[in-house]
Write an enzyme that holds these catalytic residues in place. Structure first.
Site, mmCIF file in Angstrom:
data_model
loop_
_atom_site.group_PDB
_atom_site.id
_atom_site.type_symbol
_atom_site.label_atom_id
_atom_site.label_comp_id
_atom_site.label_asym_id
_atom_site.label_seq_id
_atom_site.Cartn_x
_atom_site.Cartn_y
_atom_site.Cartn_z
ATOM 1 N N SER A 177 0.792 -1.227 0.000
ATOM 2 C CA SER A 177 0.000 0.000 0.000
ATOM 3 C C SER A 177 0.821 1.273 0.000
ATOM 4 O O SER A 177 0.322 2.323 -0.401
ATOM 5 C CB SER A 177 -0.949 0.009 1.206
ATOM 6 O OG SER A 177 -0.216 -0.031 2.419
ATOM 7 N N HIS A 205 -5.192 -3.806 -2.885
ATOM 8 C CA HIS A 205 -4.854 -2.824 -3.922
ATOM 9 C C HIS A 205 -4.667 -3.445 -5.301
ATOM 10 O O HIS A 205 -4.302 -2.747 -6.242
ATOM 11 C CB HIS A 205 -3.600 -2.053 -3.506
ATOM 12 C CG HIS A 205 -3.765 -1.318 -2.218
ATOM 13 N ND1 HIS A 205 -4.345 -0.069 -2.137
ATOM 14 C CD2 HIS A 205 -3.462 -1.665 -0.944
ATOM 15 C CE1 HIS A 205 -4.372 0.325 -0.871
ATOM 16 N NE2 HIS A 205 -3.851 -0.627 -0.135
ATOM 17 N N LYS A 236 -12.076 0.166 -2.132
ATOM 18 C CA LYS A 236 -11.032 0.789 -2.965
ATOM 19 C C LYS A 236 -11.488 0.754 -4.418
ATOM 20 O O LYS A 236 -12.325 1.550 -4.811
ATOM 21 C CB LYS A 236 -9.692 0.097 -2.701
ATOM 22 C CG LYS A 236 -9.233 0.286 -1.254
ATOM 23 C CD LYS A 236 -7.919 -0.401 -0.970
ATOM 24 C CE LYS A 236 -7.410 -0.086 0.426
ATOM 25 N NZ LYS A 236 -8.288 -0.591 1.526
#
Length: 385
Positions: A177, A205, A236
């Site tokens: 991250s 991610h 996300k």
């Protein structure tokens, strides 16, 4: 106690480590209003620009009318709604795993999974740059907790070879991250097969961004194995909220019984799951969004020419600009903010001492002109600071 807390906060401020919140007055997007001022934002993990998509807002509004605004009970009482169940099956199919289980947050997922699957007499092997929730999950599990240097396959193998633990679990971010780099997943799987270990990947991610149609980091490497358990967050690239864990059916069945953060918490409102089902369809059909995102990543990397600061090597939406000192990183972030651009300064303990940085997060919702504006502002900042 209150006095000691005050002194510690004062020391954090003196060290340039005091965190502060911004007050958002707009939907999450590439252009936001924060603290009552408009900004071009490179802060968000909304990698595909779905957080404010009108069709998802419409789905959530209708689903709230159908299912209410709260789940009302834990999953194992009456809180497991049809919308939750449908999303779990959809996510498992999308990432090509036998089964999936929803959690309210990624933090809860990691703590719940590691605590359920390992305990005394077992061993967890964790990358030193893992997210804090993977570390906390390892500590809370009571398993022996070993940390190896970042992406160091040889060091990890030495630890695995020396271990006499009953069960061995490698735990790692798939995409890191704060560095934006990708873990050597094929090498990890080979070690699992060699030393009878299992691999737990946090793909927060990578999901929605990497792999065919955004299926994630495992698809990016074209890897499948019953030894792999994967977690991905849904706040996300998916643009909504929550997380899921996917793996073999027996793993998911066991987590339903043993993962405390699942058993003893109320699930997210069903309307969120209905919205996420629509979001997963957009992700699957979003090759054009990913193409634009990767074009912006390539432009930034090709055109940001720096003398003092360093852009770390990353092929993902996370582009870390290492400044070094805490105060200098804050100064750069504040300089850009004065130009109407938000890029967060990330400092220890989130990153190692001496590597404070700006974390540039790109989104498919950004335009080329947005990124050009950012590049020009960073060049100007380096020349005056």
């Amino acid at each position: 106690m209150l006095n000691s807390l005050k002194l510690e906060l004062e020391q954090r401020k003196a060290n340039g480590l005091l965190r502060q919140r911004r007050l958002l007055d707009s939907p999450q997007a590439e252009h936001i209003v924060a603290n009552q001022k408009p900004y071009l934002s490179f802060c968000s993990n909304d990698y595909l620009g779905l957080a404010n998509r009108p069709e998802l807002i419409a789905v959530m509004q209708k689903a709230a009318g159908d299912s209410g605004v709260g789940s009302g009970a834990s999953n194992l009482i009456t809180g497991h709604h049809r919308y939750h169940d449908t999303l779990e099956k959809q996510l498992a199919s999308f990432v090509e795993m036998p089964a999936a289980l929803l959690f309210s947050t990624g933090y809860m997922a990691n703590i719940g999974v590691l605590g359920a699957l390992t305990g005394r007499g077992d061993a967890i092997f964790a990358d030193k740059l893992n997210h804090a929730c993977l570390n906390d999950g390892g500590y809370f599990s009571y398993a022996d907790f070993h940390r190896y240097p970042h992406n160091d396959v040889a060091a990890l193998e030495k630890l695995l070879k020396a271990s006499t633990a009953k069960h061995k679990l490698i735990a790692a971010d798939a995409v890191f991250s704060m560095d934006g780099d990708i873990a050597p997943i094929p090498e990890y799987l080979a070690l699992c097969e060699k030393y009878d270990a299992y691999l737990y990947l946090d793909d927060a991610h990578g999901f929605g961004v990497l792999g065919a149609h955004g299926q994630g980091s495992l698809n990016h490497f074209n890897i499948k194995s019953p030894r792999i358990i994967v977690m991905a967050t849904l706040g996300k690239a998916a643009g909504v909220a929550g997380a899921f864990v996917a793996g073999e059916q027996v793993v998911i069945d066991y987590l339903i019984q043993k993962a405390k953060s699942y058993v003893y918490s109320t699930p997210a409102p069903p309307a969120l799951s209905a919205t996420l089902s629509a979001s997963v369809h957009l992700i699957e059909q979003g090759d054009d969004l990913r193409a634009n995102l990767f074009a912006l990543i390539a432009y930034l990397k090709a055109n940001l020419k720096l003398k003092k600061w360093k852009l770390l090597e990353s092929d993902t939406a996370i582009q870390p600009l290492v400044i070094g000192g805490n105060e200098e990183s804050l100064a750069v972030s504040e300089y850009l903010q004065a130009q109407g651009i938000l890029v967060p300064a990330i400092r220890p303990p989130t990153v190692p001492a001496g590597t404070a940085r700006l974390r540039i997060s790109l989104s498919a919702a950004h335009t080329l002109d947005d990124v050009k504006q950012l590049v020009a502002a960073i060049h100007q900042a380096e020349s005056v600071l």
